[in-house]
Design a protein around this motif. Structure first.
Motif, PDB file in Angstrom:
ATOM      1  N   ASP A 396       0.771  -1.053   0.017  1.00  0.00           N
ATOM      2  CA  ASP A 396       0.039  -0.029  -0.005  1.00  0.00           C
ATOM      3  C   ASP A 396       0.819   1.194   0.398  1.00  0.00           C
ATOM      4  O   ASP A 396       0.586   2.134  -0.725  1.00  0.00           O
ATOM      5  N   VAL A 397       1.907   1.392   0.770  1.00  0.00           N
ATOM      6  CA  VAL A 397       2.993   2.575   0.945  1.00  0.00           C
ATOM      7  C   VAL A 397       3.387   2.766  -0.599  1.00  0.00           C
ATOM      8  O   VAL A 397       3.688   4.242  -0.701  1.00  0.00           O
ATOM      9  N   PHE A 398       3.648   1.860  -1.268  1.00  0.00           N
ATOM     10  CA  PHE A 398       4.216   2.150  -2.580  1.00  0.00           C
ATOM     11  C   PHE A 398       3.202   2.545  -3.766  1.00  0.00           C
ATOM     12  O   PHE A 398       3.575   2.948  -4.892  1.00  0.00           O
ATOM     13  N   TYR A 399       1.973   2.650  -3.394  1.00  0.00           N
ATOM     14  CA  TYR A 399       0.804   3.374  -4.319  1.00  0.00           C
ATOM     15  C   TYR A 399       0.696   4.644  -3.985  1.00  0.00           C
ATOM     16  O   TYR A 399      -0.174   5.191  -4.487  1.00  0.00           O
ATOM     17  N   LEU A 400       1.651   5.369  -3.431  1.00  0.00           N
ATOM     18  CA  LEU A 400       1.667   6.854  -3.215  1.00  0.00           C
ATOM     19  C   LEU A 400       2.630   7.462  -4.412  1.00  0.00           C
ATOM     20  O   LEU A 400       3.714   7.115  -4.221  1.00  0.00           O
ATOM     21  N   PRO A 401       1.903   7.830  -5.521  1.00  0.00           N
ATOM     22  CA  PRO A 401       2.493   8.358  -6.588  1.00  0.00           C
ATOM     23  C   PRO A 401       3.762   9.628  -6.408  1.00  0.00           C
ATOM     24  O   PRO A 401       4.620   9.713  -6.992  1.00  0.00           O
ATOM     25  N   ALA A 402       3.385  10.300  -5.282  1.00  0.00           N
ATOM     26  CA  ALA A 402       4.242  11.490  -5.050  1.00  0.00           C
ATOM     27  C   ALA A 402       5.473  11.248  -4.207  1.00  0.00           C
ATOM     28  O   ALA A 402       5.874  12.294  -3.947  1.00  0.00           O
ATOM     29  N   LEU A 403       5.335  10.302  -3.513  1.00  0.00           N
ATOM     30  CA  LEU A 403       6.317   9.826  -2.455  1.00  0.00           C
ATOM     31  C   LEU A 403       7.539  10.141  -2.633  1.00  0.00           C
ATOM     32  O   LEU A 403       8.116   9.463  -3.562  1.00  0.00           O
ATOM     33  N   LEU A 404       8.311  10.785  -1.910  1.00  0.00           N
ATOM     34  CA  LEU A 404       9.961  11.282  -2.272  1.00  0.00           C
ATOM     35  C   LEU A 404      10.850  10.546  -1.252  1.00  0.00           C
ATOM     36  O   LEU A 404      11.720   9.992  -1.573  1.00  0.00           O
ATOM     37  N   THR A 405       9.998  10.568   0.055  1.00  0.00           N
ATOM     38  CA  THR A 405      10.833  10.056   0.992  1.00  0.00           C
ATOM     39  C   THR A 405      10.331   9.137   1.908  1.00  0.00           C
ATOM     40  O   THR A 405       9.228   9.415   2.368  1.00  0.00           O
ATOM     41  N   LEU A 406      10.693   7.802   2.382  1.00  0.00           N
ATOM     42  CA  LEU A 406      10.223   6.905   3.026  1.00  0.00           C
ATOM     43  C   LEU A 406      11.077   6.573   4.231  1.00  0.00           C
ATOM     44  O   LEU A 406      12.070   6.010   3.737  1.00  0.00           O
ATOM     45  N   ASP A 407      10.929   6.969   5.236  1.00  0.00           N
ATOM     46  CA  ASP A 407      11.734   6.707   6.508  1.00  0.00           C
ATOM     47  C   ASP A 407      11.054   5.615   7.572  1.00  0.00           C
ATOM     48  O   ASP A 407      10.316   6.253   8.290  1.00  0.00           O
TER      49      ASP A 407
END
Length: 536
Positions: A396-407
């Motif tokens: 689910d977290v990878f279906y965020l098209p604008a996501l730049l930074t994931l920590d």
């Protein structure tokens, strides 16, 4: 009876006559404050009066061995008299209206109701211009008082070499709207004389050396829209604390016009007032309490239903994460570095649907990340590090098209990196480190992330695999017409200019750009429009 009536009438007339000298005196006093005004125009006498005030202010703030950065126009007062300068002016425009940093009142502005006197100085803006003076020097204050009496309503002297404590005479600028002395070297406490400046719409005293407490009379400034007292460094006697002390006054909720409140980087303590905002009619858009020593729950911020930016990070707040069903306009949510506990509230994801920045790092949060996180389609940064989150991180977290930074580092997540990571084409930085329960092979789809610059995977149980060659997206997915919005090979070239999207194309039909400009969260000193959801 007729004689009695006549005597009564005579007494009334005498009484009115006794009042006339007072009215005349008031009119004379007003004329003396700004001489030479006629028919709503600052005439020759008024222009001479204004020029002399500007000249005195210039000399009071000038260090001849280290002069102003831009002296255009002002330096003429050193070689010519104001009589000579005024004679050079045209009929329609006073000579000082072309000087650097001066905004004059024009006939068009008078017609629009923005000012009242043609050719008067409406604003003085000398930002980062190497002015050198003490704000406690009456020679600096008096010229500003003269300009104020002739119509000046905006004063911006931000980022200059201005030091000392405010002279009480500054409180005489009672009709001033903007008072900006941010990023200077001003010391002492917030002057009580400002209490009389009831028309102020903006106060910026940020990044100075102020100390003491927040005045309880701030709620008397009912026109305030922007209050910025952040980042103070003044020493407080008898303590090691630097900056503004005490608690956040409950009276702030009475400022019904307030749009921006910035009290960051001080030493404020205690709990937030229960009614931080007027819940029924709050207009607050920006709330920044970052870097204080505030304690107790953070639920008080939920009363501020129209927030666009919330930052209460780096405090000592406890209890659950604050969330409000009215936060439909929220873009930035920063509550990191506190002592907040409990689970991630799904309500935050279902309400703040246009959220771009989410920082809940360095808290005591537990549980799983809810699937509702996928509703945040505009999310750019997701910072969850240093908590006790558990469970799997699904695709689910990878279906965020604008996501730049994931920590998500330093948690207790388990499972693998799903191959859907290849769909997170905007991703630039990812950090899974110190989650020993994360296992499996690094999916080759990670190689599709052309913009990926950093991947921290240490202290996990991942193994390596081959990385495929990245691909290039052919269209800009933010545009409604891909045929017109091809991604240019080089930003800023002729090809890019031919494929620039209009404002309408940049947003889906249910969103629009705001009319109000908010400050960016970086150090750029820029103000930009934010995105709001259209009424349903």
């Amino acid at each position: 009876m007729e004689k009695v009536a006549a005597w009564a009438l005579l007494l009334v007339l005498l009484g009115l006559a006794a009042l006339l000298p007072d009215c005349t005196a008031q009119g004379t006093a007003a004329a003396e404050l700004c001489p030479g005004v006629s028919g709503g125009v600052c005439g020759k006498g008024c222009q001479l009066h204004t020029c002399e005030a500007l000249g005195r202010f210039y000399r009071a703030t000038l260090n001849e061995s280290n002069p102003w950065d831009d002296e255009h126009g002002w330096e003429l007062t050193s070689t010519m008299s104001c009589e000579q300068l005024v004679e050079r002016a045209t009929v329609r425009r006073a000579v000082y209206c072309s000087w650097f940093g001066i905004t004059c009142c024009t006939p068009e502005a008078v017609a629009a109701g923005n000012c009242s006197m043609v050719n008067s100085v409406y604003g003085v803006r000398l930002v980062i211009n190497n002015l050198n003076a003490s704000v406690g020097d009456v020679r600096m204050v008096q010229p500003m008082q003269q300009l104020h009496d002739c119509g000046m309503r905006s004063l911006n002297l931000e980022a200059n070499n201005l030091a000392g404590q405010f002279h009480p005479a500054w409180g005489g600028l009672k009709h001033l709207l903007d008072f900006n002395f941010g990023n200077c070297w001003i010391t002492g406490s917030i002057p009580s004389s400002m209490r009389s400046m009831r028309n102020l719409t903006q106060i910026n005293l940020s990044n100075n050396w102020l100390n003491g407490t927040l005045p309880v009379w701030l709620d008397e400034l009912q026109q305030l829209r922007i209050l910025n007292l952040g980042s103070q460094f003044g020493a407080n006697q008898g303590t090691d604390a630097s900056g503004l002390m005490g608690t956040v006054p409950r009276q702030l909720s009475k400022l019904q016009q307030l749009r921006e409140l910035n009290l960051e980087a001080n030493v404020l303590t205690g709990e937030l007032p229960e009614a931080l905002c007027n819940e029924a009619d709050s207009k607050l858009l920006v709330l920044n309490l970052r870097g204080n020593q505030l304690t107790g729950g953070a639920a008080a911020v939920e009363s501020c239903g129209g927030l666009v930016t919330l930052d209460v990070s780096h405090n000592q707040f406890t209890g659950p994460l604050p969330a409000s069903e009215r936060w439909e306009a929220l873009i930035s949510y920063r509550v990191g570095n506190n002592l907040l506990s409990g689970t991630f509230p799904p309500q935050l994801a279902t309400s703040a649907r246009i959220l771009e920045h989410l920082d809940i790092s360095n808290n005591l949060l537990t549980g799983r990340l809810p699937n509702q996180i996928t509703l945040l389609s505009g999310l750019k940064t997701l910072l969850m590090s240093n908590n006790s989150f558990t469970g799997t991180l699904t695709e689910d977290v990878f279906y965020l098209p604008a996501l730049l930074t994931l920590d998500v580092s330093n948690n207790s997540f388990v499972g693998t990196i799903h191959e859907a990571i290849g769909l997170a084409y905007s991703l630039q930085s990812i950090d899974y480190s110190n989650n020993p329960g994360m296992t499996g092979r690094i999916p080759p789809e990670m190689g599709l992330l052309q913009g990926l610059q950093s991947a921290q995977l240490q202290n996990t149980s991942f193994s390596c695999s081959g990385i495929t060659q990245p691909y290039t997206a052919a269209t800009n997915a933010s545009c409604s017409d891909p045929a017109r919005c091809k991604t240019p090979r080089k930003f800023g070239d002729v090809e890019a200019q031919q494929h620039v999207c209009s404002i309408e194309q940049q947003l889906p039909c249910f969103l629009r750009f705001s009319d109000y400009l908010l400050p960016r969260e970086d150090a750029s000193n820029m103000r930009c429009k934010y995105i709001v959801r259209l009424p349903r």
